[in-house]
Scaffold this active site. Structure first.
Site, mmCIF file in Angstrom:
data_model
loop_
_atom_site.group_PDB
_atom_site.id
_atom_site.type_symbol
_atom_site.label_atom_id
_atom_site.label_comp_id
_atom_site.label_asym_id
_atom_site.label_seq_id
_atom_site.Cartn_x
_atom_site.Cartn_y
_atom_site.Cartn_z
ATOM 1 C CB SER A 101 -0.973 0.004 1.178
ATOM 2 O OG SER A 101 -0.284 0.117 2.400
ATOM 3 C CB THR A 102 4.262 2.075 1.202
ATOM 4 O OG1 THR A 102 4.020 1.733 2.567
ATOM 5 C CG2 THR A 102 5.225 3.245 1.114
ATOM 6 N NE ARG A 105 -1.574 3.709 2.234
ATOM 7 C CZ ARG A 105 -1.948 3.690 3.487
ATOM 8 N NH1 ARG A 105 -1.621 4.680 4.298
ATOM 9 N NH2 ARG A 105 -2.655 2.674 3.946
ATOM 10 C CD GLU A 126 1.944 -3.682 -17.347
ATOM 11 O OE1 GLU A 126 1.719 -2.684 -18.054
ATOM 12 O OE2 GLU A 126 1.193 -4.672 -17.306
#
Length: 181
Positions: A101-102, A105, A126
């Site tokens: 998620s970092t 974000r 990809e």
């Protein structure tokens, strides 16, 4: 069933699941985190058309080995990269690859990716760029791989054209079925 950290460690200790190198922070609560390798490929900015029925992409890719300076993924650019880790899956596990998620974000994205039971190799991924340039570095944890146990070992484990791949592996065409729709 999704494996817990406990189950994953048992698979690793029994050498049923290979992750090399294996770091202290690789095994997480419900999966494993994988790191950027040092290879990145981007498409050349040309107007040439890649014919997926007969052309490979070797002539339209520019590949780089990146060290400490990092690699910039340009806005909305599609980039191929690889995991640092080499993995070997047993015949009763599949992997569901997610971007940590970092990195999501920051606006990066990866398409849905499944690792088949029996797969061996580095994982080529990809990445799609954000709306702004994003610089990434080899060794950063960027993928979260969820491991799920199949109801029984698969009858035909993966033996496809990407088996044993090392580093970034561009698409490989199967010309025998390229125009059979």
């Amino acid at each position: 069933m999704i494996l817990s950290d406990w189950d994953i460690r048992v698979y690793i200790e029994k050498k049923l699941l290979i992750i090399d190198p294996l770091f202290d922070d690789t095994v997480r609560e419900n999966g494993v985190d994988l790191r950027f390798g040092d290879e990145f490929c981007r498409f050349k900015r040309e107007n040439s058309v890649v014919d997926t029925s007969r052309d490979g992409v070797d002539n339209v890719l520019e590949c780089y080995r990146v060290r400490g300076d990092g690699f910039v993924i340009n806005p909305l650019e599609h980039v191929l990269t690889t995991t640092l880790e080499y993995v070997e899956f047993p015949h009763d596990l599949v992997g569901l690859v997610n971007l940590r998620s970092t990195f999501a974000r920051f606006g990066l994205y990866i398409p849905p990716t499944v690792i088949d039971a029996g797969f061996k190799g580095n994982i080529t991924i990809e990445l799609v760029g954000s709306t702004v340039p994003v610089k990434v570095y080899p060794g950063q944890r960027f993928l979260h791989l969820i491991l799920a146990r199949t109801s029984s070992p698969v009858y035909k484990p993966y033996t496809g054209k990407y088996q044993g791949q090392r580093g970034v592996t561009p698409p490989k065409l199967d010309n025998s079925s390229s125009k059979n729709f």
